[in-house]
Design a protein around this motif. Sequence first.
Motif, PDB file in Angstrom:
ATOM      1  N   GLY A 469       0.795  -1.213   0.000  1.00 27.59           N
ATOM      2  CA  GLY A 469       0.000   0.000   0.000  1.00 27.59           C
ATOM      3  C   GLY A 469       0.832   1.270   0.000  1.00 27.59           C
ATOM      4  N   ARG A 470       2.065   1.212  -0.441  1.00 23.88           N
ATOM      5  CA  ARG A 470       2.940   2.389  -0.395  1.00 23.88           C
ATOM      6  C   ARG A 470       3.278   2.905  -1.784  1.00 23.88           C
ATOM      7  NH1 ARG A 470       4.883   2.930   4.742  1.00 23.88           N
ATOM      8  NH2 ARG A 470       6.427   4.427   4.035  1.00 23.88           N
ATOM      9  N   LEU A 471       2.512   2.471  -2.793  1.00 22.06           N
ATOM     10  CA  LEU A 471       2.751   2.966  -4.135  1.00 22.06           C
ATOM     11  C   LEU A 471       2.065   4.319  -4.287  1.00 22.06           C
ATOM     12  CD1 LEU A 471       3.916   2.363  -6.970  1.00 22.06           C
ATOM     13  CD2 LEU A 471       1.657   1.475  -7.570  1.00 22.06           C
ATOM     14  N   ALA A 472       2.843   5.355  -4.541  1.00 21.37           N
ATOM     15  CA  ALA A 472       2.314   6.713  -4.664  1.00 21.37           C
ATOM     16  C   ALA A 472       1.894   6.968  -6.110  1.00 21.37           C
ATOM     17  CB  ALA A 472       3.350   7.733  -4.229  1.00 21.37           C
ATOM     18  N   LEU A 473       0.664   7.413  -6.310  1.00 23.48           N
ATOM     19  CA  LEU A 473       0.139   7.740  -7.628  1.00 23.48           C
ATOM     20  C   LEU A 473      -0.314   9.191  -7.644  1.00 23.48           C
ATOM     21  CD1 LEU A 473      -2.034   4.556  -8.337  1.00 23.48           C
ATOM     22  CD2 LEU A 473       0.246   5.052  -9.234  1.00 23.48           C
ATOM     23  N   SER A 474      -0.248   9.784  -8.822  1.00 20.14           N
ATOM     24  CA  SER A 474      -0.695  11.175  -8.994  1.00 20.14           C
ATOM     25  C   SER A 474      -1.659  11.236 -10.171  1.00 20.14           C
ATOM     26  CB  SER A 474       0.504  12.103  -9.230  1.00 20.14           C
ATOM     27  OG  SER A 474       1.390  12.072  -8.137  1.00 20.14           O
ATOM     28  N   PRO A 475      -2.916  10.839  -9.966  1.00 23.48           N
ATOM     29  CA  PRO A 475      -3.877  10.874 -11.078  1.00 23.48           C
ATOM     30  C   PRO A 475      -4.125  12.310 -11.539  1.00 23.48           C
ATOM     31  CG  PRO A 475      -4.694   9.516  -9.264  1.00 23.48           C
ATOM     32  CD  PRO A 475      -3.515  10.280  -8.749  1.00 23.48           C
ATOM     33  N   GLU A 476      -4.246  12.475 -12.846  1.00 19.41           N
ATOM     34  CA  GLU A 476      -4.508  13.782 -13.439  1.00 19.41           C
ATOM     35  C   GLU A 476      -5.171  13.568 -14.793  1.00 19.41           C
ATOM     36  OE1 GLU A 476      -0.926  15.840 -14.450  1.00 19.41           O
ATOM     37  OE2 GLU A 476       0.174  13.989 -14.749  1.00 19.41           O
ATOM     38  N   PRO A 477      -5.859  14.565 -15.331  1.00 17.30           N
ATOM     39  CA  PRO A 477      -6.441  14.422 -16.675  1.00 17.30           C
ATOM     40  C   PRO A 477      -5.345  14.324 -17.731  1.00 17.30           C
ATOM     41  CG  PRO A 477      -7.511  16.202 -15.457  1.00 17.30           C
ATOM     42  CD  PRO A 477      -6.295  15.821 -14.679  1.00 17.30           C
ATOM     43  N   LEU A 478      -5.398  13.278 -18.537  1.00 17.54           N
ATOM     44  CA  LEU A 478      -4.379  13.042 -19.562  1.00 17.54           C
ATOM     45  C   LEU A 478      -5.064  12.944 -20.920  1.00 17.54           C
ATOM     46  CD1 LEU A 478      -2.279  10.277 -17.767  1.00 17.54           C
ATOM     47  CD2 LEU A 478      -1.765  12.710 -17.859  1.00 17.54           C
ATOM     48  N   ALA A 479      -4.566  13.728 -21.889  1.00 16.05           N
ATOM     49  CA  ALA A 479      -5.079  13.637 -23.251  1.00 16.05           C
ATOM     50  C   ALA A 479      -4.610  12.322 -23.853  1.00 16.05           C
ATOM     51  CB  ALA A 479      -4.602  14.817 -24.082  1.00 16.05           C
ATOM     52  N   LEU A 480      -5.547  11.554 -24.400  1.00 15.71           N
ATOM     53  CA  LEU A 480      -5.215  10.190 -24.831  1.00 15.71           C
ATOM     54  C   LEU A 480      -4.452  10.173 -26.152  1.00 15.71           C
ATOM     55  CD1 LEU A 480      -5.658   7.409 -23.700  1.00 15.71           C
ATOM     56  CD2 LEU A 480      -7.770   7.231 -25.014  1.00 15.71           C
ATOM     57  N   ARG A 481      -4.764  11.064 -27.078  1.00 17.69           N
ATOM     58  CA  ARG A 481      -4.129  11.000 -28.403  1.00 17.69           C
ATOM     59  C   ARG A 481      -2.621  11.211 -28.328  1.00 17.69           C
ATOM     60  NH1 ARG A 481      -6.608  14.729 -33.015  1.00 17.69           N
ATOM     61  NH2 ARG A 481      -5.589  16.367 -31.804  1.00 17.69           N
ATOM     62  N   PRO A 482      -2.106  12.290 -27.701  1.00 19.54           N
ATOM     63  CA  PRO A 482      -0.643  12.435 -27.636  1.00 19.54           C
ATOM     64  C   PRO A 482       0.021  11.328 -26.808  1.00 19.54           C
ATOM     65  CG  PRO A 482      -1.736  14.109 -26.316  1.00 19.54           C
ATOM     66  CD  PRO A 482      -2.801  13.447 -27.113  1.00 19.54           C
ATOM     67  N   LEU A 483      -0.695  10.772 -25.831  1.00 23.79           N
ATOM     68  CA  LEU A 483      -0.117   9.698 -25.024  1.00 23.79           C
ATOM     69  C   LEU A 483       0.105   8.450 -25.879  1.00 23.79           C
ATOM     70  CD1 LEU A 483       0.552   9.480 -21.931  1.00 23.79           C
ATOM     71  CD2 LEU A 483      -1.542   8.167 -21.730  1.00 23.79           C
ATOM     72  N   LEU A 484      -0.868   8.096 -26.717  1.00 27.21           N
ATOM     73  CA  LEU A 484      -0.703   6.939 -27.603  1.00 27.21           C
ATOM     74  C   LEU A 484       0.379   7.198 -28.645  1.00 27.21           C
ATOM     75  CD1 LEU A 484      -4.434   5.899 -28.132  1.00 27.21           C
ATOM     76  CD2 LEU A 484      -2.704   4.731 -26.766  1.00 27.21           C
ATOM     77  N   GLN A 485       0.490   8.429 -29.112  1.00 23.14           N
ATOM     78  CA  GLN A 485       1.543   8.747 -30.082  1.00 23.14           C
ATOM     79  C   GLN A 485       2.936   8.585 -29.455  1.00 23.14           C
ATOM     80  OE1 GLN A 485       0.467  12.703 -31.280  1.00 23.14           O
ATOM     81  NE2 GLN A 485      -1.130  12.024 -32.720  1.00 23.14           N
ATOM     82  N   GLU A 486       3.050   9.000 -28.187  1.00 19.38           N
ATOM     83  CA  GLU A 486       4.331   8.847 -27.494  1.00 19.38           C
ATOM     84  C   GLU A 486       4.696   7.373 -27.350  1.00 19.38           C
ATOM     85  OE1 GLU A 486       6.233   9.609 -23.045  1.00 19.38           O
ATOM     86  OE2 GLU A 486       4.269  10.412 -23.559  1.00 19.38           O
ATOM     87  N   VAL A 487       3.733   6.557 -26.926  1.00 21.12           N
ATOM     88  CA  VAL A 487       3.998   5.122 -26.763  1.00 21.12           C
ATOM     89  C   VAL A 487       4.343   4.493 -28.105  1.00 21.12           C
ATOM     90  CG1 VAL A 487       2.954   2.931 -26.089  1.00 21.12           C
ATOM     91  CG2 VAL A 487       2.566   4.962 -24.702  1.00 21.12           C
TER      92      VAL A 487
END
Length: 790
Positions: A469-487
Amino acid sequence: MKGLVTRWTDRPLRSKSLVIIALPLSVLLISLVLVYITERQTSRVEDDVRRALRVQGDVQAVHSLLAEAAASVRGYLLVQRSDFLPSYRSALERIDSTLRRLDNDIRDPQMRGSLERLRPLIVIKLEGLEQLKALASSDDRAAMTRILVDNKHVLDALRQEIQQMLEREQTLLDERNAEASAVRSRMLLATGLAAMFGVLGALFAVVLLSTGIVHRVQQVERNARRLALGQPLIPQGLAADEIGQLAASLEEAGQLLAERERALRDNEERLRLIIDGVKEYGIFGLDPSGHVTSWNTGAERIKGYSEADILGRHFSLFYPPQARDTAPYLALQAATREGRYEEEAWRQRRDGSLFWANVVITAQRDASGTLRGFSKITRDITDRRNAEAALRTAREEAENASRAKSEFLSRMSHELRTPLNSILGFAQLLEMDRGTPAQQAQVRHILRAGRHLLGLINEVLDIARIESGRLALSPEPLALRPLLQEVSLLLSPQADSADIRLRLPEELPAELCVQADRQRLVQVLLNLLSNAIKYNHPGGHVEVQVEADEKTVSLSVIDNGPGIAAEDLHRLFTPFERLGAAASEVEGTGLGLALSKSLLEQMDGSLNVRSTPGEGCTFNLSLPRAQAHSLLLPAPSPAAAPTASQLAPPEQPLRVLCIEDNLSSLALIETLLSRWPQVQVISAMQGQLGLDLAWQHRPEVILLDLDLPDLSGQEVLERLRQKPSSCDTPVLLITADASAGTQRSLLAAGATAVLSKPLHVPTFLATLRQHLDVTQPAPTPPPEPDHDQP
């Protein structure tokens, strides 16, 4: 008659009141009218009598006046003296006025006829007297005799008419007197009857009031008194008026009260049975001074006293001897003041043993606010207290274990990454030296194996962090199109080398966003797409499809590889399970899918798979949809890291202080920087020594390891930022903890950049060169005193 009485009883009180009031008033009014009519008749009769008397008097007066006029004329004739004439003239005037009165007063027709016959005779008589008066001076005796004889006849006729009128008027007078007497008798009778009817009407009104209102109100009053005393009500007849409704409502209230009394008795009995049946709680009552007034089975079980033993004794008996003198009275005072008092403390049983009790004392007050006593509930919570103590101990042990696990993860991360730092670092140096083709192939084998081991370490540590239970996450709004292009850019070389076509959605809305941690979502997409490429066949394809609704965004990674058998799908997300692929040439750890599923679930998403053997697999991941906003930044496009040969060495002398306790890592950094002749490396293996060298030599850049033997790297960073001479010096933190939370905390503490072990040599050199270029070499100053040392 009975129907009349019923209708009278059912009449509203307003109508009854009007009847009762109006009845005697009506009788009185009728009596007054009768009296008035009788009085009017009496008055009329008396008027008639008086008028008859006046008529009699006037008739006699006419007779007397005629005689007086005749006597005056005869006297005048005899003595010839004029003093007789005034009487004559006066008689004439009075005769005229008397006749007018008679004309007014006579009502009887017969009398009216006599009066009409009387008038001409009077006129003839008076004319004869005038003739005699005229002959007074002459000697015509014959004329006088004739006139006298005529007057004598006229006078006789007058006397006869007057006598008849007097007789008639007497008759009328007698009749009117008799009528007056009769009227007076009727008046007396009417008055008597009016008085009698008035009395009877009043008596009848009283009877009506008594039977219709008073008697029934008294019955209602008696029933109300019986109701207050709890006695049965006397039945009353049904009636539709207000009293009947009140009586009916009273009877209903009596029935309802009786039912509620029965229900109350039943409830009291049930409550008594419940209280007696509760064995876990001691429930008993106290009087205002604290003496026990009631006792249940639970109290007997908990405290050991029977009801016969404890009733009437003071409840301070339940306190330990050292608290018995003050604590009970303070508790009663608090309950009296606040209405309720609760505490947990030791109590004593009859046998002298102690138990830990939860005690609630509640003040009982009546409707007027007078204190009637207290209710006291005692519960033996010794077992709960022992369990809470055990739970606290277990929690402390679990927290200690969690801290130990965190420390273990941090230490393991450091201990595993530090050797890999040397292995991969020196392998990258060998790759930069451009040896023989055979040597280059061997170096690539070393780098591939080292990076595979690094990926395995990262995945194992991530799974351990998720489980703890010590995994730190920082959820935020992410645009999906540039994210898929990066991957896609990151995986394009792997797809090209495997002859796999990678297809992304062609038209994806720019405003389509997901709520997720950017680093972890990229990690999941890279894992899924990399698996789809690795386990596919040459010439195959991998496609990404996106579907979205108002709340969720779903991404499907579809390949046309060999697929997975249905019986093996349930083992796909088990850590270290590769479904037989371990014997193949495809590298893997069996942790990627398990880690990806856990990461998505941590981000409120999900991951599932469906597959048809021979046709391929479809991995479907879903995440919460986020609303795009104006401050949303597109994902940064990955830029190729510059190679070491592309970085020109600095042209002027510069100093770099490296604070690192691991000899292999220190040797790697010194070897890397030895390729730049203008850069002087100053080494320190302890934090305090590094601080002294930093303040003495004032280097252009400081390389600082986070784990040092004497001081932590973060403490060294804080001291550097506190000194004016080193507060602006770029400090590059090197750490084996590559988590995003650690990097954010170090940057917030003042680190210029954070580099994770194992070092990626081109990135390390590029970052170092970037900060060397923005600094100017300074002459070596004289050493300044270290105020931080004792």
